[in-house]
Design a protein around this motif. Structure first.
Motif, mmCIF file in Angstrom:
data_model
loop_
_atom_site.group_PDB
_atom_site.id
_atom_site.type_symbol
_atom_site.label_atom_id
_atom_site.label_comp_id
_atom_site.label_asym_id
_atom_site.label_seq_id
_atom_site.Cartn_x
_atom_site.Cartn_y
_atom_site.Cartn_z
ATOM 1 N N GLY A 1 0.936 -1.222 -0.169
ATOM 2 C CA GLY A 1 0.031 -0.151 0.156
ATOM 3 C C GLY A 1 0.854 1.224 -0.236
ATOM 4 N N CYS A 2 1.890 1.200 0.176
ATOM 5 C CA CYS A 2 3.111 2.484 0.219
ATOM 6 C C CYS A 2 4.003 2.315 -1.060
ATOM 7 N N ASP A 3 3.626 3.383 -1.774
ATOM 8 C CA ASP A 3 4.571 3.492 -3.002
ATOM 9 C C ASP A 3 5.112 4.860 -3.091
ATOM 10 N N GLY A 4 5.224 5.419 -2.096
ATOM 11 C CA GLY A 4 6.148 6.711 -2.063
ATOM 12 C C GLY A 4 7.501 6.523 -2.414
ATOM 13 N N CYS A 5 8.290 5.555 -2.267
ATOM 14 C CA CYS A 5 9.428 5.704 -2.928
ATOM 15 C C CYS A 5 9.452 5.419 -4.291
ATOM 16 N N CYS A 6 8.575 4.677 -4.798
ATOM 17 C CA CYS A 6 8.339 4.334 -6.235
ATOM 18 C C CYS A 6 8.226 5.563 -6.991
ATOM 19 N N VAL B 1 17.857 -4.692 -5.926
ATOM 20 C CA VAL B 1 18.327 -4.511 -4.635
ATOM 21 C C VAL B 1 17.956 -3.299 -4.018
ATOM 22 N N ALA B 2 18.181 -2.081 -4.752
ATOM 23 C CA ALA B 2 17.813 -0.552 -4.325
ATOM 24 C C ALA B 2 16.313 -0.885 -3.808
ATOM 25 N N CYS B 3 15.347 -1.682 -4.437
ATOM 26 C CA CYS B 3 14.138 -1.314 -3.902
ATOM 27 C C CYS B 3 13.748 -2.381 -2.764
ATOM 28 N N ARG B 4 14.538 -3.280 -2.546
ATOM 29 C CA ARG B 4 14.499 -4.165 -1.541
ATOM 30 C C ARG B 4 15.100 -3.570 -0.267
ATOM 31 N N THR B 5 16.162 -2.684 -0.430
ATOM 32 C CA THR B 5 16.671 -2.107 0.701
ATOM 33 C C THR B 5 16.183 -0.739 1.182
ATOM 34 N N TYR B 6 15.425 -0.120 0.233
ATOM 35 C CA TYR B 6 14.822 1.233 0.539
ATOM 36 C C TYR B 6 13.934 1.104 1.885
ATOM 37 N N GLY B 7 14.201 2.098 2.870
ATOM 38 C CA GLY B 7 13.458 2.311 3.957
ATOM 39 C C GLY B 7 14.048 1.516 5.003
ATOM 40 N N PHE B 8 15.083 0.561 4.869
ATOM 41 C CA PHE B 8 15.551 -0.397 6.018
ATOM 42 C C PHE B 8 17.037 -0.463 6.100
ATOM 43 N N TYR B 9 17.867 0.084 4.919
ATOM 44 C CA TYR B 9 19.356 0.300 5.013
ATOM 45 C C TYR B 9 19.637 1.794 4.804
ATOM 46 N N ASP C 1 26.743 8.723 4.682
ATOM 47 C CA ASP C 1 26.739 10.215 4.200
ATOM 48 C C ASP C 1 25.581 10.673 3.731
ATOM 49 N N LYS C 2 24.519 9.705 3.735
ATOM 50 C CA LYS C 2 23.355 10.224 2.761
ATOM 51 C C LYS C 2 21.929 10.310 3.653
ATOM 52 N N GLY C 3 21.819 9.576 4.651
ATOM 53 C CA GLY C 3 20.547 9.757 5.587
ATOM 54 C C GLY C 3 19.861 8.553 5.342
ATOM 55 N N LEU C 4 18.510 8.797 5.553
ATOM 56 C CA LEU C 4 17.511 7.556 5.173
ATOM 57 C C LEU C 4 16.535 7.629 4.293
ATOM 58 N N TYR C 5 16.642 8.802 3.381
ATOM 59 C CA TYR C 5 16.007 8.936 2.112
ATOM 60 C C TYR C 5 14.307 9.104 2.385
ATOM 61 N N CYS C 6 13.826 8.257 2.860
ATOM 62 C CA CYS C 6 12.276 8.088 3.090
ATOM 63 C C CYS C 6 11.788 9.245 3.852
ATOM 64 N N HIS C 7 11.239 10.226 3.324
ATOM 65 C CA HIS C 7 11.051 11.613 4.443
ATOM 66 C C HIS C 7 10.211 11.042 5.611
ATOM 67 N N ASP C 8 9.100 10.108 5.226
ATOM 68 C CA ASP C 8 8.287 9.614 6.337
ATOM 69 C C ASP C 8 9.114 9.026 7.456
ATOM 70 N N ILE C 9 10.016 8.272 7.021
ATOM 71 C CA ILE C 9 10.947 7.412 8.021
ATOM 72 C C ILE C 9 11.810 8.375 8.884
ATOM 73 N N GLU C 10 12.090 9.376 8.060
ATOM 74 C CA GLU C 10 13.169 10.283 8.589
ATOM 75 C C GLU C 10 12.539 11.366 9.570
#
Length: 164
Positions: free
Chosen positions: A30-35, A102-110, A114-123
């Motif tokens: 249900g979450c497709d924000g990263c996509c 792999v980029a899709c599998r790791t997003y939000g968990f890795y 030097d670049k932070g967490l990426y997902c604004h909601d998780i940040e």
């Protein structure tokens, strides 16, 4: 087990561990924000493309035609963020979820140090102190393992080269 299969397995273990400790984790069905908010066209190794290609081959001709059009559009798009050309925009799902890169599998968990967490909601949750117990995966280590799996190209380059 191939290098990519082992990497997927290791990622699955990390993701499962995080999800076990956080039943309300934002990343999920249900979450497709990263996509819908890609900074760049995803890069895939040769091994990742081979797996993704298997998933694409199982899609209908109509769906492949839609993806083909999305690939052409994304190559020319200058505005950011980008929407993943594989995303089924009508229902927010990935038609090749089991073969996703792999980029899709790791997003939000890795994270990369030097670049932070990426997902604004998780940040936001991190900034609010709601995720102090999370042991994040190290994305730099993932990148090192990916480098051993063959050349890397953009998703749109692989797609064009393979003439799917």
């Amino acid at each position: 087990m191939t290098g990519l299969a082992q990497l997927h397995s290791d990622i699955d273990v990390r993701v499962h561990t995080i999800l076990e400790g956080h039943a309300d984790w934002l990343c999920g069905k249900g979450c497709d924000g990263c996509c819908r908010r890609l900074a760049e066209i995803p890069q895939l190794t040769c091994a990742e493309w081979a797996l993704l290609r298997e998933g694409l081959a199982a899609l209908s001709a109509e769906r492949l035609q839609e993806i083909r059009g999305n690939m052409l559009a994304i190559r020319c798009q200058q505005d950011r963020p980008l929407t993943c050309p594989l995303l089924d925009r009508s229902n927010g799902t990935c038609p090749v979820y089991h073969q996703r890169p792999v980029a899709c599998r790791t997003y939000g968990f890795y994270v990369q140090r030097d670049k932070g967490l990426y997902c604004h909601d998780i940040e936001l949750q991190v900034d609010e102190g709601r995720l102090p117990s999370v042991v994040w995966g190290n994305h730099d280590a993932i990148d090192q393992r990916l480098a051993g799996l063959g050349e890397s190209r953009s998703l749109s380059d692989w797609f064009e080269m393979d003439a799917i």
